[in-house]
Scaffold this motif. Structure first.
Motif, PDB file in Angstrom:
ATOM      1  N   PHE A 274       0.881  -1.175   0.000  1.00 28.48           N
ATOM      2  CA  PHE A 274       0.000   0.000   0.000  1.00 28.48           C
ATOM      3  C   PHE A 274       0.907   1.210   0.000  1.00 28.48           C
ATOM      4  O   PHE A 274       1.576   1.498   0.990  1.00 28.48           O
ATOM      5  N   GLY A 275       0.967   1.909  -1.148  1.00 28.57           N
ATOM      6  CA  GLY A 275       1.977   2.952  -1.295  1.00 28.57           C
ATOM      7  C   GLY A 275       3.337   2.304  -1.139  1.00 28.57           C
ATOM      8  O   GLY A 275       3.618   1.292  -1.767  1.00 28.57           O
ATOM      9  N   LYS A 276       4.143   2.878  -0.241  1.00 25.73           N
ATOM     10  CA  LYS A 276       5.462   2.298  -0.033  1.00 25.73           C
ATOM     11  C   LYS A 276       5.442   1.285   1.101  1.00 25.73           C
ATOM     12  O   LYS A 276       6.459   0.721   1.457  1.00 25.73           O
ATOM     13  N   LYS A 277       4.251   1.148   1.702  1.00 25.08           N
ATOM     14  CA  LYS A 277       4.185   0.298   2.891  1.00 25.08           C
ATOM     15  C   LYS A 277       3.621  -1.078   2.565  1.00 25.08           C
ATOM     16  O   LYS A 277       3.077  -1.325   1.497  1.00 25.08           O
ATOM     17  N   ARG A 278       3.728  -1.910   3.564  1.00 21.87           N
ATOM     18  CA  ARG A 278       3.172  -3.247   3.489  1.00 21.87           C
ATOM     19  C   ARG A 278       2.150  -3.291   4.625  1.00 21.87           C
ATOM     20  O   ARG A 278       2.482  -2.995   5.766  1.00 21.87           O
ATOM     21  N   ILE A 279       0.902  -3.544   4.305  1.00 21.86           N
ATOM     22  CA  ILE A 279      -0.084  -3.612   5.395  1.00 21.86           C
ATOM     23  C   ILE A 279      -1.006  -4.814   5.238  1.00 21.86           C
ATOM     24  O   ILE A 279      -1.042  -5.449   4.180  1.00 21.86           O
ATOM     25  N   THR A 280      -1.720  -5.083   6.297  1.00 22.47           N
ATOM     26  CA  THR A 280      -2.577  -6.273   6.308  1.00 22.47           C
ATOM     27  C   THR A 280      -4.034  -5.874   6.456  1.00 22.47           C
ATOM     28  O   THR A 280      -4.381  -5.008   7.259  1.00 22.47           O
ATOM     29  N   GLY A 281      -4.867  -6.500   5.620  1.00 29.74           N
ATOM     30  CA  GLY A 281      -6.301  -6.244   5.691  1.00 29.74           C
ATOM     31  C   GLY A 281      -7.051  -7.557   5.605  1.00 29.74           C
ATOM     32  O   GLY A 281      -6.456  -8.626   5.690  1.00 29.74           O
ATOM     33  N   VAL A 282      -8.363  -7.441   5.406  1.00 29.91           N
ATOM     34  CA  VAL A 282      -9.173  -8.657   5.339  1.00 29.91           C
ATOM     35  C   VAL A 282      -9.825  -8.747   3.956  1.00 29.91           C
ATOM     36  O   VAL A 282     -10.325  -7.758   3.424  1.00 29.91           O
ATOM     37  N   ILE A 283      -9.772  -9.949   3.379  1.00 32.46           N
ATOM     38  CA  ILE A 283     -10.363 -10.170   2.057  1.00 32.46           C
ATOM     39  C   ILE A 283     -11.877 -10.202   2.201  1.00 32.46           C
ATOM     40  O   ILE A 283     -12.417 -11.010   2.945  1.00 32.46           O
ATOM     41  N   ILE A 284     -12.549  -9.282   1.517  1.00 34.19           N
ATOM     42  CA  ILE A 284     -14.003  -9.266   1.669  1.00 34.19           C
ATOM     43  C   ILE A 284     -14.694  -9.911   0.470  1.00 34.19           C
ATOM     44  O   ILE A 284     -15.871 -10.238   0.543  1.00 34.19           O
ATOM     45  N   ALA A 285     -13.965 -10.084  -0.661  1.00 40.42           N
ATOM     46  CA  ALA A 285     -14.594 -10.724  -1.818  1.00 40.42           C
ATOM     47  C   ALA A 285     -13.520 -11.153  -2.802  1.00 40.42           C
ATOM     48  O   ALA A 285     -12.390 -10.655  -2.776  1.00 40.42           O
ATOM     49  N   MET A 286     -13.898 -12.087  -3.662  1.00 41.08           N
ATOM     50  CA  MET A 286     -13.063 -12.450  -4.802  1.00 41.08           C
ATOM     51  C   MET A 286     -13.723 -11.781  -5.995  1.00 41.08           C
ATOM     52  O   MET A 286     -14.932 -11.586  -6.013  1.00 41.08           O
ATOM     53  N   SER A 287     -12.897 -11.483  -6.979  1.00 45.34           N
ATOM     54  CA  SER A 287     -13.489 -10.792  -8.105  1.00 45.34           C
ATOM     55  C   SER A 287     -12.790 -11.232  -9.371  1.00 45.34           C
ATOM     56  O   SER A 287     -11.650 -11.691  -9.352  1.00 45.34           O
ATOM     57  N   THR A 288     -13.504 -11.113 -10.497  1.00 46.48           N
ATOM     58  CA  THR A 288     -12.834 -11.414 -11.762  1.00 46.48           C
ATOM     59  C   THR A 288     -12.571 -10.115 -12.492  1.00 46.48           C
ATOM     60  O   THR A 288     -11.805 -10.054 -13.430  1.00 46.48           O
ATOM     61  N   GLU A 289     -13.220  -9.071 -12.054  1.00 43.57           N
ATOM     62  CA  GLU A 289     -12.971  -7.799 -12.719  1.00 43.57           C
ATOM     63  C   GLU A 289     -12.667  -6.719 -11.693  1.00 43.57           C
ATOM     64  O   GLU A 289     -12.944  -6.871 -10.504  1.00 43.57           O
ATOM     65  N   THR A 290     -12.101  -5.636 -12.195  1.00 46.55           N
ATOM     66  CA  THR A 290     -11.718  -4.560 -11.298  1.00 46.55           C
ATOM     67  C   THR A 290     -11.720  -3.257 -12.076  1.00 46.55           C
ATOM     68  O   THR A 290     -11.575  -3.247 -13.301  1.00 46.55           O
ATOM     69  N   LEU A 291     -11.909  -2.152 -11.346  1.00 50.20           N
ATOM     70  CA  LEU A 291     -11.907  -0.859 -12.008  1.00 50.20           C
ATOM     71  C   LEU A 291     -10.482  -0.375 -12.272  1.00 50.20           C
ATOM     72  O   LEU A 291     -10.251   0.516 -13.074  1.00 50.20           O
ATOM     73  N   VAL A 292      -9.533  -0.990 -11.577  1.00 50.16           N
ATOM     74  CA  VAL A 292      -8.136  -0.610 -11.757  1.00 50.16           C
ATOM     75  C   VAL A 292      -7.632  -1.237 -13.064  1.00 50.16           C
ATOM     76  O   VAL A 292      -7.894  -2.405 -13.323  1.00 50.16           O
ATOM     77  N   PRO A 293      -6.943  -0.465 -13.920  1.00 47.37           N
ATOM     78  CA  PRO A 293      -6.374  -1.068 -15.124  1.00 47.37           C
ATOM     79  C   PRO A 293      -5.486  -2.249 -14.722  1.00 47.37           C
ATOM     80  O   PRO A 293      -4.678  -2.127 -13.806  1.00 47.37           O
ATOM     81  N   ILE A 294      -5.640  -3.352 -15.427  1.00 50.59           N
ATOM     82  CA  ILE A 294      -5.024  -4.605 -14.994  1.00 50.59           C
ATOM     83  C   ILE A 294      -3.507  -4.478 -14.854  1.00 50.59           C
ATOM     84  O   ILE A 294      -2.901  -5.067 -13.964  1.00 50.59           O
ATOM     85  N   GLU A 295      -2.888  -3.624 -15.702  1.00 51.43           N
ATOM     86  CA  GLU A 295      -1.432  -3.523 -15.626  1.00 51.43           C
ATOM     87  C   GLU A 295      -0.983  -2.747 -14.378  1.00 51.43           C
ATOM     88  O   GLU A 295       0.154  -2.836 -13.952  1.00 51.43           O
ATOM     89  N   LYS A 296      -1.912  -1.999 -13.774  1.00 50.20           N
ATOM     90  CA  LYS A 296      -1.556  -1.252 -12.556  1.00 50.20           C
ATOM     91  C   LYS A 296      -1.824  -2.041 -11.283  1.00 50.20           C
ATOM     92  O   LYS A 296      -1.465  -1.629 -10.184  1.00 50.20           O
ATOM     93  N   LEU A 297      -2.531  -3.151 -11.459  1.00 48.85           N
ATOM     94  CA  LEU A 297      -2.906  -3.947 -10.295  1.00 48.85           C
ATOM     95  C   LEU A 297      -1.664  -4.571  -9.667  1.00 48.85           C
ATOM     96  O   LEU A 297      -0.859  -5.191 -10.346  1.00 48.85           O
ATOM     97  N   LYS A 298      -1.521  -4.394  -8.360  1.00 52.24           N
ATOM     98  CA  LYS A 298      -0.367  -4.983  -7.686  1.00 52.24           C
ATOM     99  C   LYS A 298      -0.720  -6.361  -7.144  1.00 52.24           C
ATOM    100  O   LYS A 298      -1.891  -6.680  -6.961  1.00 52.24           O
ATOM    101  N   SER A 299       0.315  -7.113  -6.860  1.00 50.75           N
ATOM    102  CA  SER A 299       0.089  -8.448  -6.306  1.00 50.75           C
ATOM    103  C   SER A 299       0.163  -8.423  -4.787  1.00 50.75           C
ATOM    104  O   SER A 299       0.996  -7.724  -4.212  1.00 50.75           O
ATOM    105  N   ALA A 300      -0.698  -9.213  -4.175  1.00 48.99           N
ATOM    106  CA  ALA A 300      -0.648  -9.356  -2.713  1.00 48.99           C
ATOM    107  C   ALA A 300       0.617 -10.118  -2.350  1.00 48.99           C
ATOM    108  O   ALA A 300       1.098 -10.947  -3.117  1.00 48.99           O
ATOM    109  N   TYR A 301       1.173  -9.806  -1.165  1.00 50.04           N
ATOM    110  CA  TYR A 301       2.343 -10.572  -0.711  1.00 50.04           C
ATOM    111  C   TYR A 301       1.943 -11.978  -0.288  1.00 50.04           C
ATOM    112  O   TYR A 301       2.686 -12.921  -0.472  1.00 50.04           O
ATOM    113  N   GLY A 302       0.757 -12.074   0.300  1.00 46.41           N
ATOM    114  CA  GLY A 302       0.348 -13.407   0.728  1.00 46.41           C
ATOM    115  C   GLY A 302      -0.935 -13.378   1.531  1.00 46.41           C
ATOM    116  O   GLY A 302      -1.409 -12.325   1.948  1.00 46.41           O
TER     117      GLY A 302
END
Ligand code: ADP
Ligand code: ZN
Ligand code: ZN
Length: 728
Positions: free
Chosen positions: A36-64
């Protein structure tokens, strides 16, 4: 690649999408660590999705994704969504703040086996092991082995006393086949406790509530002090436990939990119980939370925050002293645990029981209109325990000296002679509420708050009870130099001193926030009272709540008048509840109770109703007033609260917000006004009230309005919406 939607603990009302190659539908409700920005933070997964409003190339990967504990149950996620919507607070902040601290950081939780006190013993093979085969430098191993040789069994608690590392050694020795872990013996029930026969009123209440425990109902259990509400709770809990389900009991004060915990443990000695309150350390809290989440704990006792505990098998919620304002959080997410408990019960289709001797007017009104079901206990449960006699001492006739009037002193004296306990109640801690210069009128005030500094004579300190600021006692008046500055008025410490003067041989015990700071102070105090080691108690409302003192026969009440003519429309309701509660401490067993109130207004309707123990009369009067004035429960309210370094900035901001608003006709917006206590902790505060007879329309308006307010520049301002506010 799957996309996970994550709620993060950040103050923006949105959720965030991340790529996660191994995520599945089963991961909803688990925690994920993400950039998240330059940080690494932890949240809770509220849903799975196949689409997103974020352009796919800008989407970052979760650490785990953390999978060491079960996901939060779907029903709890619904509660979070509701809470976020209703209180207009970001979902991620709602969720993350409800979790134990150890689940909020970027690490997977270290799950310790709950500290079960397992017994261990040497196996036949272990018995052959000779001490000399263990190197001399392994001192802990040698001591542990010696101990095991000497005693038939050693519990893990005993092992830990040898060394914290001993339990690890035991595990290794189990692997080696030296040691066997034995099953935990069933808890020995030391004494069979007596289960009282229900009074006819209790029986009606229990029958009504337990008839249908598989359906949502809000029960208002409205019983005078000493009517045995706890026994009703116990019976209802019992019926839910018999179905294998969990019971959640919410109480207002940490100080009450040990007492109630003892009652529950005595009645249900083999039922796993956890206690979730803010006095726990992080490890204890995580452990209790996990036992609740895994369904192992069947009784969950807790304060406000416990309403968010994951409970897979919840069958009942009880809110004790439902009128207590500590169920409402007063900063950050300003939720009402009582109201969320009702939402949760409806969602799970289970009963919720609100218990009180003096219900909040909101709940009482709901009971009158049939939205809640009203069950009443009008008499005390213990035979011969009548309600106390309540009388006023007119202080216009009976002059007060050092806080006490002659009739009260006489009554205290009589009580001492009869070897009964008495309680002097005053809702101000410290020595005196004011330090005053007699020549120029200067009083000591807090630099950071609009409040006076309270004199704490023993520590020679002036303290602000709002921000915690402390300073030394000045030698002379800082304004005129006069040395004759003196404490004015009474607090608990001064009353204690005065009582000691009048009754030099009496054993006096003061109970307020200052005197219970030490760990276990409460337990010691309660023990001393029950062991008759105290004659006169001096205390604040801490003492008023829920405690049972069988030998207490007299209660004196000082300085109650200050709340009679307050600008806060809830002040009368609160004062009545508080005085009823204090009065209820007297005469609970075989001792007749007597309550004396020092007042300048003995004819005030509030005192009149109190003397007749007539909650309904006062409630009706107050409801009539509320209806005319358009106050809750006839309308629903929300406050836009804002604070900044100067009041002008705050008022400007609120005016701008008011301009943006486009309320429907049913929603009324008032002018911005400074808070009753203008300055707090160095910030100046104001608010803007909105209200409506329709909760739904108010909610719709707030949803839209809060988005508009979000567009205002707020770099110097902090604001928040307070839905169903209790304080102004
Ligand atoms: P409340 O919470 O309504 O003020 P409590 O639950 O503290 O009242 O009960 C008051 C006292 O009455 C307690 O000492 C309790 O043990 C006793 N009690 C409750 N129910 C019964 C009963 N059915 N018979 C005899 N004593 C009872
Ligand atoms: Zn002065
Ligand atoms: Zn202060």
């Amino acid at each position: 690649m799957p996309i996970i939607r994550v709620a993060l603990n950040v103050p923006v009302d949105t959720v965030f999408d991340y790529l996660s190659d191994d995520a599945t539908q089963h991961d909803v409700g688990l925690r994920a660590c993400v950039p998240f920005g330059k940080k690494r933070i932890t949240g809770v997964i509220i849903a799975m999705s196949t689409e997103t409003l974020v352009p796919i190339e800008k989407l970052k990967s979760a650490y785990g994704i953390f999978r060491e504990i079960e996901p939060l149950p779907a029903a709890l996620m619904d509660l979070f969504h509701f809470c976020s919507q209703y209180y207009h607070h970001p979902l991620g902040m709602v969720i993350m703040n409800s979790l134990p601290v150890k689940l909020r950081n970027n690490k997977s939780a270290k799950l310790k086996e709950a500290s079960n006190n397992h017994p261990f013993s040497l196996t036949d093979m272990g018995k052959q092991i000779d001490l000399s085969s263990i190197p001399a430098r392994s001192r802990i191993a040698r001591r542990l082995l010696t101990e095991l040789h000497q005693t038939a069994t050693l519990t893990s608690h005993q092992a830990k006393q040898i060394s914290p590392r001993a339990t690890k050694l035991l595990q290794e020795w189990i692997h080696l086949g030296w040691v066997a872990a034995l099953p935990i013996p069933a808890v020995a029930v030391t004494k069979t406790i007596e289960i009282p026969t229900l009074t006819p009123e209790q029986e009606i209440a229990v029958n009504a509530i337990t008839t249908d425990t598989r359906q949502f109902n809000t029960w208002l259990l409205h019983g005078v002090t000493g009517s045995g509400k706890t026994e009703v709770y116990l019976r209802v809990i019992q019926s839910v436990l018999a179905q294998g389900r969990q019971a959640l009991i919410l109480i207002p004060e940490i100080s009450l939990t040990p007492q109630l915990e003892a009652v529950f443990r005595a009645r249900f000695p083999t039922v796993p119980l956890v206690n979730l309150h803010s006095g726990l350390n992080d490890t204890e809290r995580l452990s209790g939370w996990l036992q609740a989440q895994q369904g192992k704990a069947k009784i969950i006792l807790g304060t406000r925050l416990a309403v968010f505990t994951p409970l897979p098998n919840l069958g009942l919620i009880i809110v004790d002293e439902e009128q207590d304002s500590s169920f409402k959080q007063q900063d950050g997410l300003r939720y009402s645990a009582r109201d969320l408990a009702i939402f949760r019960a409806r969602q799970m289709n289970i009963p919720v029981v609100l218990g009180s001797a003096t219900p909040s007017l909101e709940s009482y009104y709901n009971a009158l209109t049939g939205r809640y079901r009203h069950v009443r206990l009008r008499s005390r449960a213990v035979q011969n325990a009548a309600l106390p006699l309540i009388q006023c001492i007119d202080t216009r006739v009976n002059k007060i000296q050092e806080g006490l009037s002659e009739p009260l002193i006489k009554a205290l004296d009589q009580c001492l002679k009869e070897q009964h306990q008495s309680l002097v109640f005053i809702n101000r801690r410290g020595y005196a509420p004011v330090l005053l210069c007699k020549s120029c009128g200067w009083t000591a005030i807090c630099q950071r708050c609009s409040s006076r500094l309270v004199v704490h004579l023993r520590d020679k300190q002036l303290c602000c009870h709002h921000c915690g600021h402390q300073e030394h006692f000045p030698r002379a008046c800082p304004q005129c130099g006069n040395q004759d500055i003196a404490p004015f008025g009474q607090g608990t410490q001064r009353v204690e001193e005065t009582l000691a003067m009048h009754f030099p041989t009496a054993r006096i015990l003061r109970i307020d926030r200052d005197s219970i700071r030490r760990k276990n102070a409460w337990q010691d105090i309660l023990q001393a009272i029950h062991a008759q080691q105290v004659d006169i108690l001096v205390g604040t409302q801490l003492l008023a709540k829920g405690h049972d003192f069988p030998n207490l026969s007299l209660v004196g009440i000082l300085h109650a008048d200050t709340s009679l003519y307050s600008t806060d429309f809830r002040a009368s309701e609160r004062l009545f509840a508080q005085l009823m509660q204090v009065a209820g401490r007297a005469g609970r067993a075989n001792v007749a109770g007597h309550v004396l109130i020092q007042t300048e207004f003995p004819d005030h309707p509030l005192y009149q109703a109190l003397q007749r123990h007539d909650y309904d009369a006062l409630a009706q009067t107050l409801l009539t007033e509320r209806k005319m004035a358009e106050f809750p429960p006839y309308v629903y309210q929300a406050l836009l609260r804002a604070e900044a370094h100067d009041i002008k900035t705050v008022l400007d901001f609120l005016s701008q917000a008011a301009h943006l608003a486009n309320p429907p006709e049913s929603v009324e917006i008032f002018d911005p006004v400074p808070a009753q206590m203008l300055r707090l902790k160095g910030l100046e505060r104001a608010h803007l009230l909105v209200q409506s007879a329709s909760r739904k329309q108010l909610q719709e308006f707030l949803a839209q309005w809060s988005m508009q307010i979000n567009t205002l520049p707020t770099h110097r301002i902090r604001w928040i919406l307070d839905v169903d506010p209790l304080e102004f």
